[in-house]
Design an enzyme around this catalytic site. Structure first.
Site, mmCIF file in Angstrom:
data_model
loop_
_atom_site.group_PDB
_atom_site.id
_atom_site.type_symbol
_atom_site.label_atom_id
_atom_site.label_comp_id
_atom_site.label_asym_id
_atom_site.label_seq_id
_atom_site.Cartn_x
_atom_site.Cartn_y
_atom_site.Cartn_z
ATOM 1 N N GLY A 30 -5.114 4.350 -3.711
ATOM 2 C CA GLY A 30 -6.383 4.936 -4.122
ATOM 3 C C GLY A 30 -6.179 6.222 -4.899
ATOM 4 N N LYS A 85 -9.608 -3.446 -2.590
ATOM 5 C CA LYS A 85 -8.222 -3.851 -2.336
ATOM 6 C C LYS A 85 -8.087 -5.362 -2.161
ATOM 7 C CE LYS A 85 -6.256 0.458 -0.677
ATOM 8 N NZ LYS A 85 -5.381 1.104 0.325
ATOM 9 N N ASP A 92 0.851 -1.181 0.000
ATOM 10 C CA ASP A 92 0.000 0.000 0.000
ATOM 11 C C ASP A 92 0.892 1.237 0.000
ATOM 12 O OD1 ASP A 92 -2.651 1.315 0.366
ATOM 13 O OD2 ASP A 92 -1.701 2.009 2.201
#
Length: 673
Positions: A517, A544, A369
């Site tokens: 995102g 995700k 991430d």
């Protein structure tokens, strides 16, 4: 070792009763650990006199201290140990047979039962040598092994409980007459209006009907960018309100809320994750087959193909069954786990899920991430630009002078970037828009891009504004009176350790993928700077976990690294979930491994330690079971023609030696051997 103690998460529901159930579940698991500990110490204490009166041990010590009923005393104590200490294994035997999946519990239960009933018969008059000391030590060591194992996996995922904690307990409900009453959040209904004061959490999902403010949704979305909220804007329960005051009408409650939907994704991913048997359990399956099959075959051969007595044949059979259940097997894996867990902790790695940690050695793709993992998750000034001849440094100083009186995260970043600040007068916060003050006799406004466009629409056509916006940067416009004099761009700074971590992972042959995102332009810029193999951009929080599954479906063993609430389902879906320790409690609880230092470089350490740990496990299993290659045939009487017969007592000596070797070999992990 067995699946009897694997924790399962309950689905999070909105309300106090479900919250209490999760506490009960955690308390139940802790109670099981305490139960194994208690059974171990009680059994160990009762084992001392049994060992002392054992003929083989007294013979080894060259002493003879017995009394008339010492055998019966030993049998009485061994009976207590068999029933009380052996209960978890006897119950596990029933569960494994019921599920048609014999494993460690079956092997241990068969071994201690054979030793107990045979020894009871001998004490009561049957011709043979009692195996009481082998029985009690086998129970003791197996209890110790399970206790160590359960402690190492204690505190399994409480992600859903942590999600519930994000919700405020009390909400300010607005009554029809305009009065405000404080009510428990779970009592709110769809259509209720609530007041959200500055700095408070949004109680439940809804829509703003009055007021303006900047909302911090990073605990939920993982993205640091503050979100401006005005009339008509949707807000998420658990998000933190900024400096403005909001009136919100409730639109969703219970399972329809964002947090409940996230928790459902976490629960589903956890339950759907396959549970592979660990190495010791697989070894136990084979040893169970060998013990029972070998025992029956031994009894048959000696009874019907030789002239030996039934007593002799039965003793050979019991010897095979008891020896096939090695003491060392109970410690082979738990000891390695204990040492590797301690070694990991010293290096800032907290292992929550042992099976996932073992799987880390096979990772072939890792998804990272972006925000809070590869980046710091904090705003940093990246660019400053002055308009119409105004120096960029002056723009930053003016902005910092005003923002020095604000607690806003963007304001703090601007102040940190400025070389100095000036004295101001008449500071005023503009809720949801920015702030203004008098600096050197001039009215200086520091506004968000949205507020700046409202004040001066031409800002939207500025080339610098367009360029920075495409890069996904947060923009602040500085005004003198109503004239824009400059622009400040802020970005989420990349961690210094991220580049090295990505490089090392690629050197290990692991595919690196960034997940964010943010828009494609931002993702492409960061991915290029970090040199990751691939990236997913514009991924919604609920998507995700699906992205992780896509990579898994492509044939990869996937590790997911994240820090936000929105990462929790992806962490649970992955083969190995790695949570950044400075992230949210929810991400940490959903992760299999926690990086305490929030250093992406520690991912490499996790994989390396997992490989070494697995190697030690394999070595220990060979030491724990390898002696059976010689011991079992000898116990069965295969060398009887040469005058060599391995008695159960001598088999126990071999087992003791293998236990010592296993324990010593596990300690070598600390030395990197």
């Amino acid at each position: 070792m067995s699946d009897c103690c694997d924790p399962k998460e309950d689905k999070m529901e909105h309300g106090k009763d479900k919250h209490e159930e999760k506490h009960d579940h955690t308390g139940h698991h802790a109670g099981m650990v305490a139960d194994f500990r208690r059974r171990f110490w009680v059994s160990l204490a009762l084992s001392v006199p049994v060992l002392f009166f054992a003929p083989s041990i007294q013979g080894f010590l060259n002493i003879d201290i017995t009394f008339e009923d010492s055998d019966y005393l030993s049998l009485f104590l061994a009976t207590i140990i068999y029933i009380y200490g052996g209960k978890p294994f006897l119950s596990g035997l029933w569960d494994e047979l019921k599920n048609r999946a014999p494993g460690m519990m079956t092997l241990v239960a068969v071994g201690i039962s054979a030793a107990y009933f045979y020894s009871t018969a001998v004490v009561l008059g049957f011709n043979g040598m009692p195996l009481l000391w082998e029985l009690v030590t086998l129970v003791d060591i197996m209890l110790l092994g399970h206790w160590i194992e359960m402690r190492s996996v204690m505190g399994a995922s409480r992600a859903l409980e942590e999600l519930a904690k994000l919700m405020p307990a009390i909400a300010h409900r607005i009554m029809k007459d305009g009065k405000i009453e404080d009510v428990p959040t779970e009592n709110l209904m769809v259509g209720d209006r609530v007041l959200v004061k500055p700095g408070e959490k949004i109680p439940i999902d809804g829509i703003v009907v009055d007021g303006e403010s900047s909302i911090n949704e990073s605990m939920l979305t993982g993205e640091t960018k503050l979100v401006e909220k005005t009339k008509g804007s949707k807000v998420i329960g658990g998000a933190v309100n900024g400096n403005g005051s909001l009136r919100v009408v409730i639109k969703k409650i219970g399972k329809d809320t964002y947090l409940s939907q996230i928790s459902e994704l976490v629960r589903h991913a956890q339950e759907s994750k396959s549970k592979t048997q660990d190495l010791a359990n697989r070894a136990a399956v084979w040893l169970t087959v060998v013990a029972l099959g070998g025992g029956v075959l031994t009894l048959f051969l000696w009874m019907f193909l030789t002239s030996q007595s039934f007593d002799f044949a039965l003793e050979r059979t019991i010897a095979v069954i008891v020896i096939a259940c090695p003491h060392a097997l109970g410690l082979a894996i738990p000891l390695v786990v204990m040492f590797s867990t301690g070694l990991a902790a010293k290096n800032g790695l907290l292992i929550r899920n042992r099976t996932a940690f073992e799987n880390a050695r096979n990772i072939s793709a890792i998804i990272l991430d972006k925000t809070g993992t590869l980046t710091t998750g904090e705003f940093k000034v990246s660019d400053t630009k002055g308009f119409d001849g105004v120096d960029a440094k002056d723009v930053l100083i003016y902005a910092a002078s005003v923002d020095a009186h604000s607690a806003h995260p963007i304001s703090k970043a601007i102040v940190e970037a400025a070389e100095s600040t000036k004295e101001i007068k008449d500071f005023k916060q503009i809720p949801g828009k920015g702030a203004e003050a008098t600096v050197n006799g001039k009215n200086i406004k520091v506004l968000s891009l949205r507020a700046a466009i409202e004040l001066n629409a031409f800002i939207n056509h500025n080339k610098a504004v367009k360029d920075f916006s495409k890069q996904g940067k947060t923009l602040v416009v500085v005004f003198e009176e109503d004239t824009p004099i400059g622009l400040i761009a802020l970005d989420d700074a990349i961690r210094p350790e991220s580049k090295k971590a990505v490089l090392k992972l690629k050197e290990m042959g692991i595919k690196t993928i960034m997940l964010t995102g943010d828009n494609k332009a931002v993702a492409e810029r960061v991915a290029k700077e970090l040199r990751v193999d691939d990236y997913f951009a514009e991924v919604l929080p609920e998507q995700k976990a699906q992205k992780v599954k896509e990579v898994q479906d492509a044939g990869y063993i996937v590790a997911m690294v994240g820090d936000g609430v929105n990462d929790a389902p992806a962490l649970a879906q992955s083969d190995v979930g790695i949570a950044i320790g400075a992230g949210t409690d929810v991400a940490i609880e959903a992760g299999d491994i926690i990086l305490v230092r929030s250093d992406p470089g520690d991912i490499v350490k996790v994989i390396s330690l997992a490989q070494k740990t697995y190697g030690k496990m394999v070595q220990n299993l060979w030491w724990a079971t390898g002696y059976n290659i010689f011991a079992l045939p000898a116990a069965a009487g295969a060398l009887y023609w040469a005058g060599i017969v391995l008695s159960p007592a001598m088999g126990a000596v071999f087992m003791s030696l293998s236990t010592i070797i296993v324990a010593f070999n596990a300690t070598l992990l600390k030395r990197g051997v």
